[in-house]
Write an enzyme that holds these catalytic residues in place. Structure first.
Site, PDB file in Angstrom:
ATOM      1  N   ARG A 172      19.953  60.174  41.624  1.00 13.08           N
ATOM      2  CA  ARG A 172      19.105  59.483  41.082  1.00 13.08           C
ATOM      3  C   ARG A 172      17.859  60.235  41.109  1.00 13.08           C
ATOM      4  O   ARG A 172      17.145  60.991  42.209  1.00 13.08           O
ATOM      5  CB  ARG A 172      19.028  58.285  41.521  1.00 13.08           C
ATOM      6  CG  ARG A 172      19.421  58.501  43.213  1.00 13.08           C
ATOM      7  CD  ARG A 172      19.186  56.814  43.596  1.00 13.08           C
ATOM      8  NE  ARG A 172      19.503  56.923  44.637  1.00 13.08           N
ATOM      9  CZ  ARG A 172      20.816  56.747  45.672  1.00 13.08           C
ATOM     10  NH1 ARG A 172      21.592  56.393  44.367  1.00 13.08           N
ATOM     11  NH2 ARG A 172      20.708  56.178  46.638  1.00 13.08           N
ATOM     12  N   LEU A 173      16.313  59.518  40.535  1.00 14.57           N
ATOM     13  CA  LEU A 173      15.034  60.227  40.503  1.00 14.57           C
ATOM     14  C   LEU A 173      14.557  59.582  42.055  1.00 14.57           C
ATOM     15  O   LEU A 173      13.675  60.460  42.208  1.00 14.57           O
ATOM     16  CB  LEU A 173      14.418  59.814  39.747  1.00 14.57           C
ATOM     17  CG  LEU A 173      12.846  61.089  38.951  1.00 14.57           C
ATOM     18  CD1 LEU A 173      13.773  62.929  39.860  1.00 14.57           C
ATOM     19  CD2 LEU A 173      12.173  60.831  37.788  1.00 14.57           C
ATOM     20  N   SER A 174      14.422  58.539  42.369  1.00 13.84           N
ATOM     21  CA  SER A 174      13.975  57.769  43.548  1.00 13.84           C
ATOM     22  C   SER A 174      12.242  57.889  43.600  1.00 13.84           C
ATOM     23  O   SER A 174      11.951  57.543  44.462  1.00 13.84           O
ATOM     24  CB  SER A 174      14.161  58.244  44.527  1.00 13.84           C
ATOM     25  OG  SER A 174      16.187  57.899  44.598  1.00 13.84           O
ATOM     26  N   SER A 206       8.187  58.179  51.042  1.00 18.56           N
ATOM     27  CA  SER A 206       8.202  57.894  49.926  1.00 18.56           C
ATOM     28  C   SER A 206       7.244  55.935  50.234  1.00 18.56           C
ATOM     29  O   SER A 206       7.293  55.578  51.499  1.00 18.56           O
ATOM     30  CB  SER A 206       9.457  57.563  48.801  1.00 18.56           C
ATOM     31  OG  SER A 206      10.223  55.950  49.192  1.00 18.56           O
ATOM     32  N   THR A 207       6.669  55.887  48.940  1.00 20.77           N
ATOM     33  CA  THR A 207       6.341  54.574  49.650  1.00 20.77           C
ATOM     34  C   THR A 207       7.426  53.589  49.921  1.00 20.77           C
ATOM     35  O   THR A 207       6.888  52.383  50.635  1.00 20.77           O
ATOM     36  CB  THR A 207       5.595  53.647  48.267  1.00 20.77           C
ATOM     37  OG1 THR A 207       6.154  53.989  47.195  1.00 20.77           O
ATOM     38  CG2 THR A 207       3.818  54.650  48.047  1.00 20.77           C
ATOM     39  N   ASN A 250       9.479  53.655  52.442  1.00 22.93           N
ATOM     40  CA  ASN A 250      10.262  54.920  53.387  1.00 22.93           C
ATOM     41  C   ASN A 250       9.320  53.755  54.415  1.00 22.93           C
ATOM     42  O   ASN A 250      10.199  54.001  55.768  1.00 22.93           O
ATOM     43  CB  ASN A 250      10.188  55.684  53.639  1.00 22.93           C
ATOM     44  CG  ASN A 250      10.773  56.770  52.595  1.00 22.93           C
ATOM     45  OD1 ASN A 250      10.447  58.004  52.165  1.00 22.93           O
ATOM     46  ND2 ASN A 250      12.356  56.184  52.401  1.00 22.93           N
ATOM     47  N   ARG A 269      19.197  59.409  63.953  1.00 23.42           N
ATOM     48  CA  ARG A 269      18.682  59.846  62.733  1.00 23.42           C
ATOM     49  C   ARG A 269      17.919  61.032  62.691  1.00 23.42           C
ATOM     50  O   ARG A 269      17.824  62.071  62.092  1.00 23.42           O
ATOM     51  CB  ARG A 269      18.478  58.837  61.291  1.00 23.42           C
ATOM     52  CG  ARG A 269      19.324  58.368  61.323  1.00 23.42           C
ATOM     53  CD  ARG A 269      19.352  57.133  60.483  1.00 23.42           C
ATOM     54  NE  ARG A 269      18.228  57.148  59.418  1.00 23.42           N
ATOM     55  CZ  ARG A 269      18.630  57.118  58.138  1.00 23.42           C
ATOM     56  NH1 ARG A 269      20.397  57.470  58.148  1.00 23.42           N
ATOM     57  NH2 ARG A 269      17.809  57.790  56.785  1.00 23.42           N
ATOM     58  N   ASP A 303      16.987  65.147  50.891  1.00 23.68           N
ATOM     59  CA  ASP A 303      17.663  64.091  50.863  1.00 23.68           C
ATOM     60  C   ASP A 303      19.373  64.070  51.257  1.00 23.68           C
ATOM     61  O   ASP A 303      19.157  65.823  51.621  1.00 23.68           O
ATOM     62  CB  ASP A 303      19.048  63.217  49.565  1.00 23.68           C
ATOM     63  CG  ASP A 303      19.086  62.137  49.898  1.00 23.68           C
ATOM     64  OD1 ASP A 303      19.175  61.040  50.995  1.00 23.68           O
ATOM     65  OD2 ASP A 303      19.761  61.519  48.936  1.00 23.68           O
ATOM     66  N   HIS A 348      16.088  65.367  60.450  1.00 21.37           N
ATOM     67  CA  HIS A 348      15.079  64.801  60.219  1.00 21.37           C
ATOM     68  C   HIS A 348      14.286  66.320  60.693  1.00 21.37           C
ATOM     69  O   HIS A 348      13.591  67.313  60.016  1.00 21.37           O
ATOM     70  CB  HIS A 348      13.443  64.053  60.160  1.00 21.37           C
ATOM     71  CG  HIS A 348      14.917  62.513  59.103  1.00 21.37           C
ATOM     72  ND1 HIS A 348      14.770  62.759  58.432  1.00 21.37           N
ATOM     73  CD2 HIS A 348      14.562  61.222  60.044  1.00 21.37           C
ATOM     74  CE1 HIS A 348      15.039  61.725  58.095  1.00 21.37           C
ATOM     75  NE2 HIS A 348      14.922  60.586  58.759  1.00 21.37           N
TER      76      HIS A 348
HETATM   77  C1  FPP Z   1      15.863  61.421  53.082  1.00 26.50           C
HETATM   78  O1  FPP Z   1      17.287  61.651  53.359  1.00 26.50           O
HETATM   79  C2  FPP Z   1      14.818  62.093  54.040  1.00 26.50           C
HETATM   80  C3  FPP Z   1      13.452  61.867  54.101  1.00 26.50           C
HETATM   81  C4  FPP Z   1      13.235  60.195  53.950  1.00 26.50           C
HETATM   82  C5  FPP Z   1      12.402  61.949  55.361  1.00 26.50           C
HETATM   83  C6  FPP Z   1      12.449  63.685  54.386  1.00 26.50           C
HETATM   84  C7  FPP Z   1      11.504  64.527  55.834  1.00 26.50           C
HETATM   85  C8  FPP Z   1      11.839  65.883  56.823  1.00 26.50           C
HETATM   86  C9  FPP Z   1      13.069  66.266  55.393  1.00 26.50           C
HETATM   87  C10 FPP Z   1      10.957  66.240  57.508  1.00 26.50           C
HETATM   88  C11 FPP Z   1       9.750  66.129  56.479  1.00 26.50           C
HETATM   89  C12 FPP Z   1       8.656  67.061  57.647  1.00 26.50           C
HETATM   90  C13 FPP Z   1       7.921  68.072  57.102  1.00 26.50           C
HETATM   91  C14 FPP Z   1       7.323  68.454  58.116  1.00 26.50           C
HETATM   92  C15 FPP Z   1       7.404  67.908  55.780  1.00 26.50           C
HETATM   93  P1  FPP Z   1      17.604  60.320  54.485  1.00 26.50           P
HETATM   94  O2  FPP Z   1      17.510  60.567  55.816  1.00 26.50           O
HETATM   95  O3  FPP Z   1      17.422  59.355  53.449  1.00 26.50           O
HETATM   96  O4  FPP Z   1      20.247  60.932  54.605  1.00 26.50           O
HETATM   97  P2  FPP Z   1      20.557  59.824  54.388  1.00 26.50           P
HETATM   98  O5  FPP Z   1      20.719  59.946  52.338  1.00 26.50           O
HETATM   99  O6  FPP Z   1      21.456  60.570  55.038  1.00 26.50           O
HETATM  100  O7  FPP Z   1      19.989  58.934  55.434  1.00 26.50           O
END
Ligand code: FPP
Length: 248
Positions: free
Chosen positions: A202-204, A73-74, A76, A41, A28, A45
């Site tokens: 949280r566990l989300s 997640s489901t 996202n 954003r 996260d 990633h």
């Molecule tokens: C949560 O941070 C992150 C995600 C929902 C996506 C996670 C994906 C990656 C790390 C890339 C994965 C790629 C591979 C190859 C497995 P957020 O976007 O919710 O961050 P924020 O809370 O700061 O907005």
């Protein structure tokens, strides 16, 4: 600053009984990391995906048997399409690159979640990755995609209901094991440690069944800044926990 408070503390990392068998990691903070830098954003990633590779390998080095990473997640799907596409593209890239990398690593890759909603080429790459690593006997790397803990339990319950309907299962025989055997993580140990950076507590909807007795380590660091030293620190905190599993 010393990473660990004492030599005893550093030594704990190599004691097998103090290393979690199963770790769950919620990656996260990618969005906030990017925002702080004035970047889209998606840039968070991209860096987050690199950190994922490094941390997954470090989990294996530390003797962890199963590492589950929450990738998508489901819930996202509610994000802007551009961001969803960027995450899917990162996954696609990772799968293509790592098909070669997998040959060098002793890691068995698995995907958990409902893959039917993913693009057909991604589904194919996932199947290839699972097949290419099926014989590995090192760490199991679960990548959670379109994953939700409640949906996972609902799927297991549907399978149980079907077995009852088919006369293959007596309702009186339904117990915890019966449910566990129908989860994506069937046959894997329960989660010992959940690690969530970025200051969210949280566990989300992540591994909610498997976390019945999990320990939690939360950290303020944003995932793209997360390092192997941060993982070691979390493992050290875990090693110092007294787990009672309902006993005394
Ligand atoms: C949560 O941070 C992150 C995600 C929902 C996506 C996670 C994906 C990656 C790390 C890339 C994965 C790629 C591979 C190859 C497995 P957020 O976007 O919710 O961050 P924020 O809370 O700061 O907005």
């Amino acid at each position: 600053m010393a990473l660990f408070s004492s030599k005893k503390s550093a030594a704990r990392l190599t004691e097998p009984q103090l290393v979690p068998e199963h770790i769950g990691i919620i990656m996260d903070g990618n969005g906030r990391w990017a925002k702080k830098r004035g970047l889209p954003r998606q840039a968070g990633h991209v860096t987050g995906a690199k950190v994922f590779r490094t941390i997954a390998k470090h989990c294996e080095k530390r003797g962890i048997k199963v590492a589950t990473f929450y990738t998508f997640s489901t819930e996202n799907w509610k994000r802007p399409q551009e961001e969803v596409d960027a995450i899917m593209n990162l996954l696609r890239e990772y799968l293509k690159e790592s098909l070669a990398d997998f040959k060098k690593e002793n890691i068995r890759t698995r995907f958990i979640g409902d893959r039917s909603m993913l693009a057909p080429d991604i589904q194919e790459l996932m199947a290839e990755a699972e097949e290419a690593t099926a014989q590995k006997d090192g760490m199991i790397l679960n990548i959670a995609i379109n994953y939700g803990g409640q949906a996972e339990i609902a799927t297991a319950v549907r399978a149980i209901a079907q077995d009852v309907k088919d006369g293959a299962l007596d309702p009186d025989a339904i117990d915890e094991t019966c449910i566990e055997q129908r989860l994506y993580t069937a046959g894997q140990p329960p989660v010992d440690l959940i690690l969530r950076p970025s200051g969210e507590y949280r566990l989300s909807n992540f591994l909610i069944w498997q976390c019945a007795y999990a320990e939690y380590v939360f950290d303020e660091i944003l995932w793209p800044d997360f390092t192997t030293a941060d993982l070691d620190r979390a493992l050290d905190v875990y090693a110092g926990r007294h787990r009672r599993f309902g006993g005394v």
